[in-house]
Structure formats: structure tokens, C-alpha cells
Enzyme design. Structure first.
Site, PDB file in Angstrom:
ATOM      1  N   CYS A   1      28.015  28.856 108.017  1.00 34.57           N
ATOM      2  CA  CYS A   1      28.493  29.524 109.069  1.00 34.57           C
ATOM      3  C   CYS A   1      27.859  30.668 109.212  1.00 34.57           C
ATOM      4  O   CYS A   1      27.880  31.333 110.228  1.00 34.57           O
ATOM      5  CB  CYS A   1      29.954  29.847 108.466  1.00 34.57           C
TER       6      CYS A   1
ATOM      7  N   GLU B   1      38.593  32.642 108.869  1.00 33.99           N
ATOM      8  CA  GLU B   1      37.119  32.624 108.613  1.00 33.99           C
ATOM      9  C   GLU B   1      36.261  31.499 109.556  1.00 33.99           C
ATOM     10  O   GLU B   1      36.386  30.487 109.372  1.00 33.99           O
ATOM     11  CB  GLU B   1      37.017  32.277 107.113  1.00 33.99           C
TER      12      GLU B   1
HETATM   13  P1  NAD Z   1      36.885  22.191 111.668  1.00 33.44           P
HETATM   14  O1  NAD Z   1      37.605  23.429 112.207  1.00 33.44           O
HETATM   15  O2  NAD Z   1      36.741  20.936 112.353  1.00 33.44           O
HETATM   16  O3  NAD Z   1      37.877  21.704 110.337  1.00 33.44           O
HETATM   17  C1  NAD Z   1      38.170  22.710 109.306  1.00 33.44           C
HETATM   18  C2  NAD Z   1      39.639  22.083 108.467  1.00 33.44           C
HETATM   19  O4  NAD Z   1      40.652  22.318 109.557  1.00 33.44           O
HETATM   20  C3  NAD Z   1      39.480  20.771 107.951  1.00 33.44           C
HETATM   21  O5  NAD Z   1      39.946  20.915 106.654  1.00 33.44           O
HETATM   22  C4  NAD Z   1      40.252  19.746 108.887  1.00 33.44           C
HETATM   23  O6  NAD Z   1      40.880  18.851 108.683  1.00 33.44           O
HETATM   24  C5  NAD Z   1      41.379  21.097 109.506  1.00 33.44           C
HETATM   25  N1  NAD Z   1      41.859  20.848 110.874  1.00 33.44           N
HETATM   26  C6  NAD Z   1      41.165  19.998 111.905  1.00 33.44           C
HETATM   27  N2  NAD Z   1      41.986  20.352 112.775  1.00 33.44           N
HETATM   28  C7  NAD Z   1      43.152  20.709 112.397  1.00 33.44           C
HETATM   29  C8  NAD Z   1      44.315  21.065 113.258  1.00 33.44           C
HETATM   30  N3  NAD Z   1      44.794  20.852 114.370  1.00 33.44           N
HETATM   31  N4  NAD Z   1      45.234  21.689 112.269  1.00 33.44           N
HETATM   32  C9  NAD Z   1      45.088  22.276 111.163  1.00 33.44           C
HETATM   33  N5  NAD Z   1      44.057  21.738 110.539  1.00 33.44           N
HETATM   34  C10 NAD Z   1      43.117  21.113 111.002  1.00 33.44           C
HETATM   35  O7  NAD Z   1      35.624  22.884 110.905  1.00 33.44           O
HETATM   36  P2  NAD Z   1      34.598  22.222 110.009  1.00 33.44           P
HETATM   37  O8  NAD Z   1      33.659  21.228 110.997  1.00 33.44           O
HETATM   38  O9  NAD Z   1      34.855  21.695 108.860  1.00 33.44           O
HETATM   39  O10 NAD Z   1      33.590  23.591 109.594  1.00 33.44           O
HETATM   40  C11 NAD Z   1      32.545  24.026 110.532  1.00 33.44           C
HETATM   41  C12 NAD Z   1      33.006  25.410 111.084  1.00 33.44           C
HETATM   42  O11 NAD Z   1      33.458  26.144 110.117  1.00 33.44           O
HETATM   43  C13 NAD Z   1      31.815  26.057 111.786  1.00 33.44           C
HETATM   44  O12 NAD Z   1      32.430  26.566 112.894  1.00 33.44           O
HETATM   45  C14 NAD Z   1      31.730  27.047 110.828  1.00 33.44           C
HETATM   46  O13 NAD Z   1      31.058  28.162 111.183  1.00 33.44           O
HETATM   47  C15 NAD Z   1      33.108  27.468 110.225  1.00 33.44           C
HETATM   48  N6  NAD Z   1      32.620  27.969 108.908  1.00 33.44           N
HETATM   49  C16 NAD Z   1      32.968  29.181 108.637  1.00 33.44           C
HETATM   50  C17 NAD Z   1      32.988  29.808 107.535  1.00 33.44           C
HETATM   51  C18 NAD Z   1      33.341  31.331 107.254  1.00 33.44           C
HETATM   52  O14 NAD Z   1      33.435  31.601 105.945  1.00 33.44           O
HETATM   53  N7  NAD Z   1      33.344  32.153 108.331  1.00 33.44           N
HETATM   54  C19 NAD Z   1      32.470  29.046 106.448  1.00 33.44           C
HETATM   55  C20 NAD Z   1      32.123  27.867 106.698  1.00 33.44           C
HETATM   56  C21 NAD Z   1      32.344  27.248 107.742  1.00 33.44           C
END
Ligand code: NAD
Length: 483
Positions: free
Chosen positions: A259, A225
Site C-alpha cells: 500500500c 486503512e
Molecule cells: P480488498 O478491499 O479487495 O479486500 C480486503 C478485505 O475486504 C478482504 O478480506 C476481503 O475479503 C474483504 N471484502 C471484500 N469485499 C467486501 C465487502 N463487500 N464487505 C466486507 N469485506 C469485504 O483489498 P485487497 O485487494 O485485499 O488489498 C489491496 C488494497 O488494500 C490496496 O488498495 C492497498 O493499497 C490496500 N492496503 C492498504 C494498507 C494500509 O495499511 N493502508 C495496507 C495494505 C493494503
């Protein structure tokens, strides 16, 4: 702030790969021992999820407030508490129906063909910071309704919230039913390398790609997502005042850290002045002041606050016209408070970062267009967005827009609402994600659709396929391979 003490000892320690693996093994053993989780067991677990949210709603809102610097209390209850509880209630209403085996038409009259929806086992959930409870506990609800065990790794950017999740899951669930572990990207990497039976990730495209690579080692199925640049296209037949009000309502919710927020607007060229005037009115009516307004949420941290400032400066230096929607003309420079005024950007060009990257904040570029073809081409020249918003009263044009674009979902004459309707699948396409959940699709995503066939007693069913292939099979093929 909440403190936690799970059997993993995760209150102040970060989960190690060994502890994560051991938790997965314990969850898997409990899953195997339980056999199929009955309807009653799934309802009991769903009821405990509801109790967890209802009984701790204030703690949840307070932890979010602490994490954001300021998080609107009402917005927290709406998006992170009520929505999730409502989805659990929706699941309870439909679960018995969803669990029924599906009868299919069998090849032979006395054969039986059916699909049984079987729990997959242990589901891993990795969630982001912007709506931490919604994006962790909504998928958890569907995974549990489908009969699975769940391990959650929430975001390190909301530490109070993530600690509260560990504490509350520990209080309401056995760790083999549901457990939350703490940690940042390193723990995330170890977590997503585990051989889960399904992994759902909500976050950025960059991390999503790393997660898909990690999951490929164990062939773990993934639901991703992700985000992207969701356009709001205003048609010439739209009620402009209404469209602008709805776009700004969505853009200022959680200060645009959503998002699904409208990332940019596509606007008929001649309507620019009217758009700006309507946007000023809309923001002034919702937020007469911003600095101390309890309804206006802060930017999550200094890194994101500076990022938005830099992208604004980048656009301005490349010729964008900047209109700050700051009704009381307050000084919002205090980086500790991180209040960022909703800001329109006109005369934007492709070389500006705001037209290249997902904004995830209250900056709103307005791209002027002359013809619908031009607007559609603009959308299609970019990665496929999570959502498309279209404002119009022209159904023929609406059909054109729907037919000639692709996006995860669409709301016509509003923003984001398609994702609040529990009956609709929610997910992206292309760079905005793969797979979907919400509603029945949520149950299906975390279930294995197992094909079960009970053979007919008709001799034909066996003899056709058994060598030596004689006249009957040749006659069969002769009669069947036709146009
Ligand atoms: P992010 O990708 O930086 O982090 C998300 C999660 O991934 C966190 O728990 C983080 O600790 C973990 N993570 C980070 N690096 C990792 C790795 N190498 N391996 C495994 N896990 C890892 O995202 P964010 O900054 O928390 O959120 C913002 C983004 O999320 C935006 O792009 C937004 O559009 C998207 N988003 C999508 C939805 C949806 O439902 N489609 C909803 C909310 C946010």
C-alpha cells in the site's frame, strides 16, 4: 497446508451470518464477565501473540509462499513476522504507561477531572492479502493491549495463510479472546454488518466505502486503512543515485504489492537519463536475475498479473516509453510463475490507467517536471495519498513541500520508513483512509477516552445552574462574558 478446526467448524466451511453473530455474542459476554482486563491479562495475551508468531514463523512463511506462488522467505520474516513481534514488544514496554488515567485541570480546586482509557469491547478486523499477518496481527496486538476481544476476517486470496491463522488462533487463544473466520466478500459483508464496538479495515477504497456504509447501520466506529497513489518527489538538490536506489528498493519489495510503495516518481526534467541509468544499476545489484531469484516475489494471482500487463499495454499504446529492468534479459512470460519485471514508464500522460489507478505492482511511471510548483500541483490534483516521499538536501524546499501537500505520512530521503517506526501514528487521509494506529495511537484507537469528573463541594458549583436565576448568576455572567 494447514488445516483448522475451530469451535465454529471453519476448517472447510465458510462462516455463516448466524455463526458470526453467535461468536460475537460469546465474545461480548466474556468481555462483560471479565470486567476490566488487568495489565497482567493483557501482557499474557500479548505474550501468547508473540509465542504464536515465534513458534510458527516457518509455517507462516511457507503458507505465504504457497499463496503467492513464490514469496521471498526473508521478506516474509521481515514484514509479516519480525515487524509484528517487534510491535508487540513495543506495546509491552509502554502498556503500563498507556493504561494510566490522565489527570486534567478541573474547574474547581477541590473537583477532580480525569480520563480513563477503557476497552471498547469486541473489535472486528478485516484484512487484505498483500501482508496478511502484518495487517491483521499488528492491529490485533493494539486491540488486545487496549483490553478488547477480537474477531478477524482475513483475505480469501491467501487461503493457506487464512486457514493457518484460524488454526493458530484456536491453538493459542480461547475463541472468546481472539478468533479468525474464513470467507470472501460475502462473509466480509456479513462480518462488517455485525454491531462491533470498533471495526478496523485494511484494503481498497472501494470496499472501504462499502464497509463504512455497513458499519453506519449500527454506528460502529471505523478505522479505514486504504491505499492510493503515493508519490516520490525528487528535488534538484537530492543525491539522485541514493534516491533511485531507495525508491527501487521499496518498489521491488513484495514486487510492489505494498500500500505504501512509491506509486510514481516526480523527477526534474533534465534528470531523466541519469534516473534510468541509476535504476538499471539499482535493480541489477539487487536482482541480477528475476526468474528464479528467491528474493523476488511473484504477483499474487493471474488476475493481478494480467491487470498489470494490460495497464502496461494501455500506457504503451498511448505513447509511454517502456524500460523493462530485467538485468539478465530473461523470458518472464510464464503466467504460472507470475514474475513481473520492475518496469519504468517515461513520457506518461493523464489518460493512461497507470496515472489514474493505484498500481500495486512493479510498474513505475516517471513524471517529468520543470518547477516545484508544477510538481506540487500534480500531487494536489489527485486524491490525498497514503504517503509522500521527498528526496532533497534543501530544507527550505522541504518545508514548502510539507506545507503545501497533504498525505497520511511522509518519509524524507527514503520510502516507507515512517510506517516502520512504532512510535508514529500510521493512517491515511481523505481517500487513503481515516483514523490511525501504531504506537500509542494504536492503543488510543481501540480505547474509549472516558471523561470522569468528581464534583466539587463548593456551593457555587451547584447554585449557579439552579433556577430561579438570581443576582449571583447574573453577576457571574456579567464578569465572565468579556473579551
Ligand atoms: P480488498 O478491499 O479487495 O479486500 C480486503 C478485505 O475486504 C478482504 O478480506 C476481503 O475479503 C474483504 N471484502 C471484500 N469485499 C467486501 C465487502 N463487500 N464487505 C466486507 N469485506 C469485504 O483489498 P485487497 O485487494 O485485499 O488489498 C489491496 C488494497 O488494500 C490496496 O488498495 C492497498 O493499497 C490496500 N492496503 C492498504 C494498507 C494500509 O495499511 N493502508 C495496507 C495494505 C493494503
Amino acid at each position: 497446508m494447514a488445516t483448522t478446526s475451530t469451535s465454529l467448524g471453519l476448517d472447510s466451511t465458510i462462516a455463516t451470518p448466524e455463526k458470526l453473530r453467535s461468536l460475537l455474542d460469546r465474545q461480548r459476554a466474556a468481555f462483560a464477565e471479565e470486567g476490566v482486563a488487568t495489565y497482567e491479562v493483557r501482557i499474557d495475551r500479548t505474550d501468547r501473540l508473540i509465542a504464536l508468531m515465534v513458534e510458527n514463523k516457518d509455517e507462516i512463511a511457507n503458507a505465504l509462499n504457497e499463496d503467492f506462488g513464490h514469496r521471498s522467505y526473508v521478506a516474509s520474516l521481515l514484514a509479516d513476522v519480525w515487524f509484528v513481534i517487534d510491535s508487540y514488544k513495543y506495546n509491552k514496554l509502554h502498556l503500563r504507561d498507556w493504561m494510566q488515567p490522565e489527570t486534567h485541570e478541573a474547574m474547581f480546586p477541590d473537583a477532580q477531572a480525569r480520563v480513563e482509557y477503557q476497552a471498547k469491547g469486541v473489535v472486528g478486523v478485516v484484512s487484505p492479502w498483500n501482508f496478511p499477518w502484518n495487517l491483521a496481527f499488528d492491529p490485533i496486538g493494539y486491540a488486545i493491549a487496549a483490553g478488547n476481544r477480537v474477531m478477524l476476517k482475513p483475505s480469501e486470496l491467501t487461503p493457506s495463510t487464512s486457514a493457518l491463522m484460524a488454526e493458530l488462533t484456536n491453538q493459542y487463544f480461547d475463541e472468546t479472546e481472539l478468533a479468525a473466520v474464513q470467507g470472501g466478500p460475502e462473509v466480509g459483508a456479513a462480518f462488517t454488518a455485525l454491531p462491533f464496538d470498533h471495526l478496523i479495515f485494511t484494503g481498497s477504497a472501494k470496499v472501504g466505502s462499502a464497509i463504512m456504509r455497513a458499519a453506519s447501520a449500527s454506528l460502529t466506529p471505523v478505522t479505514l486503512e486504504l491505499g492510493g497513489k503515493s508519490p516520490a518527489l525528487i528535488g534538484r538538490s537530492a543525491d539522485l543515485g541514493d534516491a533511485v536506489r531507495r525508491i527501487l528498493t521499496a518498489k521491488t519489495f513484495n514486487a510492489g504489492q505494498v500500500c505504501l510503495t512509491p506509486d510514481y516518481v516526480l523527477l526534474p526534467k533534465e534528470l531523466e537519463e541519469q534516473f534510468v541509468s541509476a535504476a538499471k544499476t539499482a535493480v541489477a545489484s539487487m536482482y541480477p536475475e528475476l526468474k528464479n531469484n528467491p528474493d523476488y516475489t511473484s504477483i499474487i494471482n493471474e488476475t493481478h498479473f494480467s491487470r498489470l500487463k494490460n495497464w502496461l499495454a494501455d500506457a504503451e499504446s498511448k505513447g509511454a516509453e517502456v524500460i523493462e529492468l530485467n538485468p539478465a534479459s530473461e523470458d518472464l512470460s510464464d503466467i504460472a510463475a507470475r514474475r513481473f519485471a520492475p518496469t519504468l514508464l517515461l513520457k506518461v500522460t493523464d489518460d493512461m490507467t497507470i496515472l489514474q489507478e493505484e498500481i500495486f505492482g512493479p510498474l513505475l511511471p516517471v513524471v517529468a517536471y520543470e518547477t516545484l510548483d508544477e510538481a506540487i500541483a500534480f500531487i494536489n490534483a489527485r486524491s490525498r495519498p497514503l504517503a509522500l516521499y521527498y528526496f532533497s538536501n534543501d530544507t527550505a524546499e522541504e518545508r514548502q513541500v510539507l506545507n503545501r501537500t497533504l498525505s497520511g505520512g511522509v518519509t524524507v530521503n527514503d520510502c516507507m520508513t515512517h510506517a516502520f517506526d512504532h512510535s508514529l501514528p500510521f493512517g491515511g487521509i481523505g481517500a487513503s483512509g481515516m483514523g490511525a494506529y501504531h504506537g500509542k495511537q494504536g492503543f488510543l484507537t481501540f480505547s474509549h477516552a472516558r471523561a470522569i469528573y468528581r464534583q466539587s463541594k463548593t456551593p457555587q458549583a451547584e447554585l449557579l445552574f439552579r433556577p430561579p436565576f438570581g443576582e449571583p448568576v447574573k453577576a457571574f455572567l456579567e464578569s465572565e462574558i468579556t473579551k
